[in-house]
Motif scaffolding. Structure first.
Motif, mmCIF file in Angstrom:
data_model
loop_
_atom_site.group_PDB
_atom_site.id
_atom_site.type_symbol
_atom_site.label_atom_id
_atom_site.label_comp_id
_atom_site.label_asym_id
_atom_site.label_seq_id
_atom_site.Cartn_x
_atom_site.Cartn_y
_atom_site.Cartn_z
ATOM 1 N N PRO A 873 0.704 -1.123 -0.501
ATOM 2 C CA PRO A 873 -0.376 -0.085 -0.355
ATOM 3 C C PRO A 873 0.890 1.900 -0.263
ATOM 4 C CG PRO A 873 -0.890 -1.474 1.997
ATOM 5 C CD PRO A 873 0.551 -2.092 1.476
ATOM 6 N N THR A 874 2.245 1.438 0.427
ATOM 7 C CA THR A 874 2.998 2.559 0.543
ATOM 8 C C THR A 874 3.019 3.336 -0.916
ATOM 9 O OG1 THR A 874 4.942 1.080 0.530
ATOM 10 C CG2 THR A 874 4.807 2.506 2.724
ATOM 11 N N SER A 875 3.318 2.129 -2.240
ATOM 12 C CA SER A 875 2.982 2.960 -3.281
ATOM 13 C C SER A 875 1.728 3.601 -3.367
ATOM 14 C CB SER A 875 3.316 1.850 -4.710
ATOM 15 O OG SER A 875 3.868 0.681 -4.031
ATOM 16 N N ARG A 881 0.233 11.010 -1.245
ATOM 17 C CA ARG A 881 0.694 12.261 -0.841
ATOM 18 C C ARG A 881 1.295 12.923 -1.731
ATOM 19 N NH1 ARG A 881 5.951 14.581 0.030
ATOM 20 N NH2 ARG A 881 6.837 13.079 -1.316
ATOM 21 N N LEU A 882 1.111 13.114 -2.534
ATOM 22 C CA LEU A 882 1.482 13.809 -3.973
ATOM 23 C C LEU A 882 -0.003 14.596 -4.471
ATOM 24 C CD1 LEU A 882 4.668 11.562 -6.057
ATOM 25 C CD2 LEU A 882 4.893 13.985 -4.409
ATOM 26 N N CYS A 886 -0.632 18.454 -3.743
ATOM 27 C CA CYS A 886 -1.420 19.341 -5.296
ATOM 28 C C CYS A 886 -2.676 20.048 -4.469
ATOM 29 C CB CYS A 886 -0.731 19.034 -6.475
ATOM 30 S SG CYS A 886 0.698 18.633 -6.548
ATOM 31 N N ARG A 887 -3.310 19.441 -4.039
ATOM 32 C CA ARG A 887 -4.623 19.478 -3.440
ATOM 33 C C ARG A 887 -5.063 19.083 -5.026
ATOM 34 N NH1 ARG A 887 -6.259 25.409 -1.568
ATOM 35 N NH2 ARG A 887 -8.597 25.385 -2.601
ATOM 36 N N ALA A 888 -4.894 17.993 -5.509
ATOM 37 C CA ALA A 888 -5.510 17.648 -6.702
ATOM 38 C C ALA A 888 -6.376 16.259 -6.102
ATOM 39 C CB ALA A 888 -4.825 16.464 -7.738
ATOM 40 N N GLN A 894 -9.510 8.845 -7.526
ATOM 41 C CA GLN A 894 -8.885 7.704 -8.211
ATOM 42 C C GLN A 894 -8.349 6.383 -7.365
ATOM 43 O OE1 GLN A 894 -7.724 7.707 -12.561
ATOM 44 N NE2 GLN A 894 -8.885 9.222 -13.136
ATOM 45 N N VAL A 895 -6.894 7.453 -6.317
ATOM 46 C CA VAL A 895 -5.841 6.703 -5.540
ATOM 47 C C VAL A 895 -7.148 6.234 -4.813
ATOM 48 C CG1 VAL A 895 -4.258 6.470 -4.237
ATOM 49 C CG2 VAL A 895 -4.228 7.988 -6.468
#
Length: 980
Positions: A873-875, A881-882, A886-888, A894-895
Motif C-alpha cells: 500500500p505504500t506505493s 501524499r503527492l 497539489c490539492r488534486a 482515483q487513488v
C-alpha cells in the motif's frame, strides 16, 4: 437548534432553477430532506416569494399534506386569518380526532362563531398542535407561509406555540419574511427549533444580466446592465423594473446621468420623499449627484443646514448612516435615482453647478460642469477631455469613456480635435474597460458620417476589436477598411495587424498569420507608428512560439527593444505576454510566474479589464502546471467570473477553468465547462481555441475514468493542430493524455505513434517536461506489451525528472502510474531480471542525445529486482501524499478507488485469452480479459480508467458477440480453449 447561513450566490445561471439561487436551493433541499425547516429572509423585492414557490413546488411533492398561507399588510389586523388559510380546507379531516374542547376552540377561531373566550385559551393552542400531529400521522406535512411580517399576531402566537412542541413529528415549515438587515430572530419563534435561516442576498451583475435576458430585455448594452445593477443594488425586482423601463424608452440617459426610474419604483420611495422639507429635499438632491457626498461637501455646495436636513432624512429611513458622521449614504441606490428622476431639469443643473466648484476632484468637477451646461462649449469640452485623460492615467478607462462622450457632446462643429475624434477616443477607452458593446456602438455611429480616412480606419479598428474571437462575424469589414486605408503605411499597418489575427482565428493558418504580422510591423516602422509595430512584433513572436519556429526568441527580443509603449508593455497581446508564453512553454515556471504576476498587477492598476481576464487565466495556467491545483482553481474561477461579467474571453476562461476543475475541483463541472468552451469556439469559428477546449474535454474525460471518450476528443485535437500547423507540444500538452488513453482502450500501436511523433518535436525544441510526460506514456505502452520491469524503471526516472522541473501534478500522476504497475502481478512468461528483451519499436528512437527516459528506462530495466516489486500500500500512499500536496482532489479519489479495488488477479496466458476473445474490439477484449482474471466491474473500471457504466455496456456487447449470457460464461469459454 437554529442554524443560520448567509449565501453569496454562484454566478452560474441555469434555466431549470430560479436564476442566481442554485446554492441556496441546494442548502434548502438538504435541510428539508433531513427533516428540518427553512426560513427565507431578505429585503423587499429580493425574490423571496419566487424562491419560496419554487422550493415548495419541488419539495411539496414529497409531502402528503401541504398547508399554505400568504399574509398581506392590509389584512394583518384580522385575528386568526392565517390560521383560517392554513386549516380551513383540512378542518373536516382532523376535527373528529381532536378532543371536544380543542375542536370547539379551533372551529370557533376559524369560523368566528362560539364563545370568544375559548379562542384565547390553552384549548386553542393545543388544538393547533393536535391538528398538526393528526395530519402528520397520515404522512409528512409541509407548512408554507409567505410574508411572515404581515402574519396576524394571534396566528403567529399559535403557530409559534405548536412549532416549539412538535419534536420529531414530521411537520416542516417553509417560510419567508421581509427583513432589511439581519433582524430575523423574532420570526424564528413561529418556526421549529431546527430551522435553517437563509438570507437572500443581492444579485451579481452577471445574474442581473441573465435575469434581464430571461425576461426578454435582450437589447440592453453591457454598460446599461452595469448601471441597472448599480442602481437596483442587485435587487431582482428593481432590476426588472429598470430594465423594462429602459427597453421601452428609445432615448437612453446622457453619459454621467443616473438611470431614469420608472413610476412603479418611484412610488416605493416618493411617500417618504414627500415628507421632507423643500430645503432638505434640495440638500439630498445635491447628495444624490455627488460621487462621494459628505457633510463638508454639502456645505461647500451651499447647503448651510446640511446636518439638520440629513438628520431629517435619516429619521425617515432615506439615509443609512449616522447623520453626524462625515459620509452621506442613501439607504438604497434607488432612493438617490428616484430623487434625481423626480427633480425638475433646472434643479438638477443647479445641483451639478454647485458641485462643479465644490468638488475637490478635478474629474468630478469636470463631470458636473458638463451636466450643468446646455449646448456646446469649447472650454467645457476641453476640460472634459483633460479629465478623461486624467481618468485614463489613473487606470479608470470606463470613467474616461464616459467623460470622452460628454466632451464630444459639448464640442462645437469645426473644432480641433473634433467631436468624432473624441468619440473614437471614448470608444478605445471603452474597449480597454471591457465595455465592447458601447465601443462598437460609438464606432458605428462615427462611420455613418466620417469621411477622413484616419477616422474611418480608427473606427473600423474598434469594430474589429469589439468582435473579440468572433472575427468571422466582421469578415466583410476588411475590404472596406483596406480601401479606406489607401496607401498610407501607418493606416495599412493597423489593418494588416488585424489581418494577422484573422489568419490565425478564422483561417487557422499560423504561417499566414506570422507573415501578416511581420508585414504589419514593417509598415508600422515605415509610418513611425511604434505602438502598432510593437503589437505586431509581439503577435509575430507569440505565433512563432506556438509554431515551434526557431526565430521566436529573436522576435521576442525585437519586441522588447526600447523605446517601449507603456500600453503595449502590459497588454495581453503585447511583448510581455509573448515573453511569458515563451517562458511557460520552455519550462521556466518560476520566471513565468514572476512575469505574469507583474503584468496582472499593472493591468489591474490601469483598469484594463480585458487584459486582466487573460492574465488571471495565464497565472492560473502557471499554477496548474506547477501543481498548485487549489490556487489555480481559485484564479481560474475568478477569471471566468470576470469573463462572464465583461463578456470577454468566455471560451478561453471556460477552457482553463475546466482544466483546473478536473485537476482540483469537480469533474462534472470540468466536463460542462469544456463543452461550453468548445461551443464558444465553434460559434466564433475559432479553430485555435477549439483545439484547446477539446484538449480540456479529453483531459476531463480521462480524469472521470472514461478513456474511450478521452480518445475521441483528443484524436480530434490531433487532427486540428496538424491542420493549423501547431508543432510545439508544450502549447496544449495533450499528447501524453492521448497516448495514455489509447493504452487504456487497447490501441497500443497508435499510442506509441503519438509518443514517437511528438517526441521528435519536443526534442527539437528542448521541451523537457513534455519529454518526461511522453516517457510516462511510453512506459504504459511497455507494460501493456509485457515489459514490466522496464516500464517500472522508466516511470521511476520520469517521476524524478518531473519533480526537478517543478511539475507537481505530473509528478503525482507518475507516482500513481508507478504504484499501479508495482502492485500489478507480472504476467506469466514476462521477462525477468537481465531479460528485459528488446525494447518496443520506437522506444529508443531518440538516440543517445535524448534526455527522455526511453533509453534511461531500458538501461535501468536490467537492474530491476526479480519478480513483482515488493511494495504494498505504500506505493499508493506516496501517490496520495503527492496529490494531497497539489490539492488534486479528483486524482486523489482515483487513488482511493484503486486501493479499494485491491491487487489484480494473475491472468491466464495471453495466447489463450486472445484465442477465446477473437473477433472482439480492443476495449471489449480488455474488459473480457479482466473478467477472466476474476476482476469485478468496479476493479475493471479502476484498472482501465473508465466508468462502471462503460464496463457494463461493454460487457453487454461482449455477451452478444460471443453468444453468451453472463461473465461466468466468459470464464468457461476461456477454460474451454485452455482444455483444448
Amino acid at each position: 437548534m437554529t442554524v443560520r447561513r448567509d449565501f453569496q450566490e454562484s454566478a452560474r445561471c441555469r434555466p431549470d432553477l430560479v436564476i442566481g439561487r442554485e446554492e441556496l436551493f441546494g442548502a434548502a433541499r438538504e435541510q428539508l430532506g433531513s427533516g428540518g425547516s427553512v426560513l427565507l429572509h431578505g429585503p423587499a423585492g429580493i425574490g423571496k416569494s419566487t424562491v419560496l414557490r419554487a422550493i415548495a413546488a419541488e419539495y411539496g411533492r414529497t409531502a402528503r399534506t401541504v398547508l399554505r398561507c400568504s399574509a398581506t399588510e392590509s389584512e394583518s389586523h384580522l385575528p386568526f386569518l392565517a390560521l383560517a388559510d392554513l386549516f380551513g380546507l383540512v378542518l373536516d379531516e382532523v376535527a373528529d380526532r381532536l378532543p371536544a374542547a380543542q375542536r370547539d376552540a379551533l372551529e370557533s377561531a376559524l369560523t368566528g362563531r362560539g364563545e370568544p373566550t375559548l379562542r384565547d385559551g390553552l384549548a386553542l393552542r393545543l388544538a393547533v398542535l393536535s391538528a398538526l400531529r393528526a395530519l402528520a400521522a397520515d404522512g409528512p406535512v409541509l407548512l408554507v407561509a409567505d410574508d411572515l411580517q404581515w402574519l396576524d399576531a394571534a396566528s403567529a402566537e399559535l403557530l409559534g406555540f405548536a412549532a416549539r412542541r412538535l419534536g420529531d413529528t414530521p411537520v416542516q415549515m417553509l417560510c419567508a419574511v421581509r427583513t432589511e438587515g439581519q433582524e430575523y430572530d423574532r420570526f424564528l419563534n413561529s418556526s421549529p427549533p431546527d430551522t435553517l435561516a437563509v438570507r437572500l442576498g443581492p444579485f451579481t451583475r452577471t445574474q442581473v444580466s441573465a435575469l434581464l435576458d430571461h425576461r426578454g430585455y435582450t437589447g440592453l448594452s453591457r454598460t446599461t446592465v452595469r448601471d441597472i445593477h448599480r442602481t437596483s443594488g442587485g435587487n431582482p425586482l428593481f432590476a426588472l423594473e429598470l430594465g423594462r423601463a429602459l427597453s421601452e424608452n428609445p432615448t437612453p440617459p446622457r453619459p454621467g446621468e443616473p438611470l431614469p426610474v420608472p413610476t412603479s419604483l418611484r412610488a416605493l420611495v416618493l411617500k417618504r420623499l414627500d415628507m421632507l422639507s423643500e430645503e432638505a429635499r434640495r440638500t439630498l438632491l445635491v447628495a444624490s449627484v455627488g460621487a462621494r457626498p459628505t457633510q463638508a461637501l454639502l456645505h461647500a455646495a451651499g447647503r448651510d443646514n446640511a446636518e439638520a436636513e440629513c438628520a431629517q432624512a435619516a429619521a425617515l429611513g432615506l439615509l443609512a448612516t449616522d447623520p453626524e458622521g462625515p459620509a452621506v449614504r442613501f439607504a438604497h441606490p434607488l432612493i438617490s435615482a428616484a430623487l434625481y428622476a423626480e427633480a425638475p431639469a433646472q434643479e438638477r443643473r443647479a445641483a451639478h453647478a454647485a458641485l462643479s466648484t465644490a468638488a475637490s476632484d478635478p474629474i468630478e468637477r469636470a463631470r458636473h460642469l458638463a451636466l450643468a451646461t446646455t449646448g456646446t462649449d469649447p472650454k467645457v469640452a476641453a476640460r472634459l477631455a483633460e479629465a478623461a485623460a486624467l481618468a485614463r492615467d489613473r487606470g479608470a478607462p470606463s470613467v474616461a469613456a464616459s467623460l470622452g462622450l460628454l466632451a464630444a457632446r459639448h464640442t462645437p462643429a469645426g473644432s480641433v480635435p473634433g467631436a468624432d475624434d473624441r468619440r473614437l477616443q471614448a470608444a478605445e477607452d471603452a474597449i480597454t474597460a471591457g465595455e465592447v458593446d458601447l465601443a462598437r456602438d460609438i464606432a458605428r455611429e462615427v462611420l455613418t458620417r466620417a469621411a477622413a480616412p484616419t477616422q474611418r480606419v480608427r473606427a473600423w479598428m474598434v469594430v474589429i476589436e469589439s468582435a473579440g474571437q468572433a472575427l468571422g462575424d466582421v469578415d466583410a469589414v476588411f475590404p472596406q477598411v483596406l480601401a479606406d486605408a489607401g496607401d498610407d503605411p501607418r493606416l495599412l499597418a493597423q489593418v494588416h495587424y488585424q489581418l494577422a489575427w484573422r489568419g490565425l482565428v478564422v483561417e487557422g493558418d499560423f504561417a499566414e498569420a506570422r507573415e501578416e504580422a511581420a508585414h504589419a510591423a514593417e509598415l508600422a516602422a515605415r509610418g513611425a507608428d511604434r505602438r502598432t509595430e510593437l503589437m505586431a512584433l509581439a503577435f509575430q513572436a507569440s505565433t512563432e512560439t506556438l509554431m515551434g519556429h526557431p526565430n521566436a526568441p529573436v522576435t521576442i527580443k525585437r519586441a522588447l527593444k526600447e523605446p517601449q509603449d507603456p500600453y503595449v508593455a502590459c497588454h495581453h497581446n503585447g511583448a510581455g505576454a509573448a515573453r511569458f508564453r515563451w517562458l511557460l512553454m520552455s519550462d521556466q515556471l518560476p520566471e513565468a510566474r514572476t512575469v505574469i504576476t507583474s503584468l496582472l498587477r499593472e493591468v489591474q492598476r490601469r483598469g484594463m479589464v480585458e487584459s486582466e481576464v487573460h492574465f488571471q487565466r495565464f497565472l492560473a495556467d502557471t499554477e496548474l502546471r506547477s501543481g498548485h491545483c487549489g490556487r489555480a482553481l481559485d484564479l481560474a474561477r475568478e477569471s471566468l467570473r470576470l469573463a462572464r461579467d465583461s463578456g470577454i474571453g468566455l471560451g478561453a476562461s471556460a477552457m482553463l477553468t475546466s482544466l483546473a476543475e478536473a485537476s482540483g475541483g469537480e469533474v462534472d463541472k470540468a466536463l460542462a465547462l469544456a463543452r461550453e468552451a468548445a461551443e464558444h469556439a465553434e460559434e466564433d469559428g475559432d479553430q485555435m481555441y477549439l483545439s484547446r477546449a477539446l484538449a480540456a474535454l479529453g483531459y476531463a474525460h480521462l480524469v472521470a475514468g472514461d478513456a474511450q471518450a478521452a480518445v475521441v476528443a483528443l484524436r480530434r485535437v490531433r487532427e486540428l493542430e496538424q491542420g493549423l500547423g501547431i508543432h510545439d507540444p508544450a502549447r496544449g500538452r495533450w499528447q501524453g493524455d492521448l497516448a495514455e488513453a489509447l493504452v487504456a482502450v487497447g490501441e497500443i500501436g497508435e499510442a506509441q505513434d503519438v509518443v514517437d511523433v511528438t517526441r521528435e518535436h519536443a526534442l527539437r525544441l528542448g521541451r523537457e517536461s513534455v519529454l518526461a510526460v511522453l516517457d510516462r506514456a511510453e512506459s504504459l505502452v511497455r507494460a501493456a506489451r509485457g515489459d514490466h520491469d522496464a516500464a517500472v524503471a522508466q516511470l521511476t526516472s520520469v517521476q524524478d525528472r518531473l519533480a526537478k522541473l517543478g511539475y507537481g501534478l505530473e509528478e503525482a500522476r507518475t507516482a500513481f502510474a508507478l504504484a499501479r504497475l508495482r502492485t500489478r502481478p507480472r504476467p506469466l512468461g514476462a521477462p525477468r531480471e537481465g531479460g528485459a528483451g528488446p525494447a518496443p519499436a520506437g522506444a529508443g528512437a531518440a538516440g543517445p542525445a535524448s534526455t527522455g527516459a526511453a533509453s534511461t528506462g531500458a538501461a535501468s530495466a536490467g537492474s530491476a529486482s526479480a519478480g513483482p516489486a515488493a511494495v504494498g500500500p505504500t506505493s499508493f500512499d506516496e501517490a496520495a501524499r503527492l496529490f494531497r500536496r497539489c490539492r488534486a482532489l479528483p486524482w486523489l479519489r482515483q487513488v482511493e478507488a484503486a486501493v479499494a479495488a485491491g491487487p489484480a488477479l494473475p491472468p491466464p496466458p495471453a495466447g489463450e485469452r486472445e484465442s477465446a476473445l477473437e473477433g472482439l474490439a480492443s476495449m471489449e477484449r480488455q474488459v473480457a480479459a479482466l473478467v477472466m482474471e476474476g476482476a469485478t466491474n468496479r476493479e475493471i473500471a479502476a484498472r482501465l480508467f473508465i466508468s462502471v457504466k462503460t464496463v457494463e455496456a461493454t460487457l453487454t456487447r461482449v455477451y452478444r458477440k460471443l453468444g453468451i449470457r453472463s461473465r461466468v460464461d466468459i470464464v468457461r469459454l476461456a477454460a474451454g480453449h485452455h482444455a483444448k
